[in-house]
Scaffold this active site. Structure first.
Site, PDB file in Angstrom:
ATOM      1  N   LYS A 153      52.353  33.244  38.365  1.00 58.14           N
ATOM      2  CA  LYS A 153      51.536  33.494  39.548  1.00 58.14           C
ATOM      3  C   LYS A 153      50.781  32.235  39.937  1.00 58.14           C
ATOM      4  O   LYS A 153      50.218  31.604  39.058  1.00 58.14           O
ATOM      5  CB  LYS A 153      50.546  34.609  39.195  1.00 58.14           C
ATOM      6  CG  LYS A 153      49.558  34.920  40.276  1.00 58.14           C
ATOM      7  CD  LYS A 153      48.605  35.972  39.794  1.00 58.14           C
ATOM      8  CE  LYS A 153      47.489  36.124  40.796  1.00 58.14           C
ATOM      9  NZ  LYS A 153      46.396  36.874  40.293  1.00 58.14           N
ATOM     10  N   LYS A 158      37.906  28.287  38.916  1.00 60.17           N
ATOM     11  CA  LYS A 158      38.504  28.943  37.749  1.00 60.17           C
ATOM     12  C   LYS A 158      39.344  27.974  36.909  1.00 60.17           C
ATOM     13  O   LYS A 158      40.191  28.397  36.125  1.00 60.17           O
ATOM     14  CB  LYS A 158      39.331  30.158  38.211  1.00 60.17           C
ATOM     15  CG  LYS A 158      38.494  31.225  38.929  1.00 60.17           C
ATOM     16  CD  LYS A 158      39.240  32.554  39.100  1.00 60.17           C
ATOM     17  CE  LYS A 158      38.329  33.630  39.694  1.00 60.17           C
ATOM     18  NZ  LYS A 158      38.979  34.956  39.746  1.00 60.17           N
ATOM     19  N   LYS A 173      49.315  31.689  34.932  1.00 62.31           N
ATOM     20  CA  LYS A 173      48.541  31.934  36.143  1.00 62.31           C
ATOM     21  C   LYS A 173      47.777  30.666  36.482  1.00 62.31           C
ATOM     22  O   LYS A 173      46.978  30.170  35.690  1.00 62.31           O
ATOM     23  CB  LYS A 173      47.563  33.096  35.926  1.00 62.31           C
ATOM     24  CG  LYS A 173      46.682  33.336  37.141  1.00 62.31           C
ATOM     25  CD  LYS A 173      45.860  34.586  37.015  1.00 62.31           C
ATOM     26  CE  LYS A 173      44.963  34.774  38.218  1.00 62.31           C
ATOM     27  NZ  LYS A 173      44.167  35.998  38.110  1.00 62.31           N
TER      28      LYS A 173
HETATM   29  C1  PBG Z   1      41.967  38.745  39.268  1.00 68.95           C
HETATM   30  C2  PBG Z   1      43.169  38.578  40.109  1.00 68.95           C
HETATM   31  C3  PBG Z   1      43.363  37.696  41.188  1.00 68.95           C
HETATM   32  C4  PBG Z   1      44.596  38.017  41.732  1.00 68.95           C
HETATM   33  C5  PBG Z   1      45.161  39.045  40.951  1.00 68.95           C
HETATM   34  N1  PBG Z   1      44.253  39.366  39.952  1.00 68.95           N
HETATM   35  C6  PBG Z   1      42.476  36.678  41.812  1.00 68.95           C
HETATM   36  C7  PBG Z   1      41.972  35.547  41.032  1.00 68.95           C
HETATM   37  O1  PBG Z   1      42.401  35.276  39.910  1.00 68.95           O
HETATM   38  O2  PBG Z   1      41.060  34.897  41.539  1.00 68.95           O
HETATM   39  C8  PBG Z   1      45.194  37.371  42.953  1.00 68.95           C
HETATM   40  C9  PBG Z   1      46.295  38.114  43.622  1.00 68.95           C
HETATM   41  C10 PBG Z   1      46.605  37.690  44.996  1.00 68.95           C
HETATM   42  O3  PBG Z   1      46.099  36.660  45.516  1.00 68.95           O
HETATM   43  O4  PBG Z   1      47.391  38.395  45.643  1.00 68.95           O
HETATM   44  N2  PBG Z   1      41.857  37.974  38.138  1.00 68.95           N
END
Ligand code: PBG
Length: 347
Positions: free
Chosen positions: A271, A240, A218
């Site tokens: 992701k 983050k 991620k």
């Molecule tokens: C939470 C999370 C996020 C997403 C999924 N779970 C946001 C982030 O990490 O800031 C993003 C999903 C999307 O943008 O469709 N940790």
């Protein structure tokens, strides 16, 4: 082999002269594209509704459906509304939902304690949905950000995101979600060691059947903007980057894969999706377990806004995009396009 074709001689009608000329070609790849049934016969990639997971936003209240400005067509739904819509989605063949609760600001604190509340929004949604639709797979997100007054996925102390303290809370959170009826828990927090802690905690409490979908690679991405609008979950300070991955790296994704696999993940995820198809492909080559990709909110918004501006054909762009995920190696795709794509695939 040289094929020299310098065009028709000057002064001649190009059509008549090209018709006369037959190139001597051993290979003509176009033969395998000459009509739709041949194209279908030789297609390497298949996309169907079975591959889709639909991420949905839930909120408090009755009869509530609040549009999300930067995610056109998506809404925050109260649980009763979600139940109604789910019948429709189920009829389209969708079988998997990822649930994201919008937590009221007054319930947020630095430790995200609301994430453990048995009377909270998420447990109420899980129970209602499981009662009405026992065979729909429900996936819940394990991360503190929707619950945290700091808007981070872990606990913040003096501007730092604490790893080990966060992992302990996340494991409790996953256990609660399993006890409320989640079929899959999906740690999206990127803390080190969380998959192991979650697997051990689940097993020690008898939840050996609860699966783990790990957000493995991620990235710290700008494509999460609309999601953060939907949940009002953007970080209050900082970014983050000390936990989510650096977009410049790919070998690190393979390290994360190795760890999540060893720690007990059942499926791994990449992701965002579109800017990271190379990562999906690299992971798929070596992963012993299925690979999911998240076609995130910003990617959805790009197509929606471009189509609204008349820049492209929306339906074609959706199917082309989702097919590209499959071609790159995604077994499953989380996408806000799920119901729309399911309709298109039925035709
Ligand atoms: C939470 C999370 C996020 C997403 C999924 N779970 C946001 C982030 O990490 O800031 C993003 C999903 C999307 O943008 O469709 N940790």
């Amino acid at each position: 082999m040289t094929d020299s074709f310098s065009g028709p001689p000057l002064g001649k009608d190009p059509m008549t002269s090209t018709q006369k000329k037959t190139l001597s070609l051993q290979r003509r790849p176009r033969r395998n594209r000459k009509n739709a049934s041949i194209r279908d016969l030789v297609a390497e990639t298949h996309l169907s509704v079975e591959h889709l997971i639909y991420p949905v936003f839930i909120c408090e209240g009755q009869n509530v459906a609040i549009p999300i400005k930067t995610l056109p067509g998506q809404e925050r739904l109260s649980v009763d509304q979600l139940c109604l819509k789910l019948q429709e989605w189920k009829d389209l063949g969708l079988k998997h939902l990822a649930l994201f609760p919008q937590i009221e600001e007054k319930l947020k604190d630095p430790y995200g304690k609301e994430a453990l509340n048995d009377q909270g929004l998420l447990p109420r949604a899980l129970k209602t949905l499981k009662d009405r639709y026992p065979d729909i797979n429900l996936i819940t997100d394990v991360a503190l950000d929707p619950y945290s007054s700091d808007g981070h996925d872990g606990v913040v102390k003096n501007g730092k995101i604490l790893n080990d303290v966060s992992v302990e809370i996340l494991a409790q959170m996953a256990l609660k979600q399993a006890s409320w009826g989640a079929d899959w828990v999906a740690p999206s927090d990127m803390m080190d060691g969380r998959v192991r802690a979650i697997r051990q905690t689940l097993d020690a409490n008898g939840f050996t059947d609860t699966s783990i979908l790990a957000y493995t690679a991620k990235y710290a991405s700008s494509f999460y903007g609309p999601f953060r609008e939907a949940l009002n979950s953007a970080p209050k300070a900082g970014d983050k980057k000390t936990y989510q991955m650096d977009p410049r790296n790919s070998r690190e994704a393979l390290l994360e894969l190795r760890l999540d696999f060893q720690e007990g993940a059942d499926m791994v995820m990449v992701k965002p999706g579109l800017p990271y198809l190379d990562i999906i492909s690299q992971i798929k080559k070596v992963s012993p377990i299925p690979v999911a990709a998240y076609n995130v909110s910003g990617e959805y918004a790009m197509i929606k806004f471009a189509a609204a501006a008349g820049a492209l054909d929306e339906n074609q762009a959706i199917l082309e995009t989702l097919t590209a995920f499959r071609r790159a190696g995604s077994d499953a795709i989380l996408t806000y396009f799920a119901p729309q794509a399911a309709k298109l695939l039925r035709k």
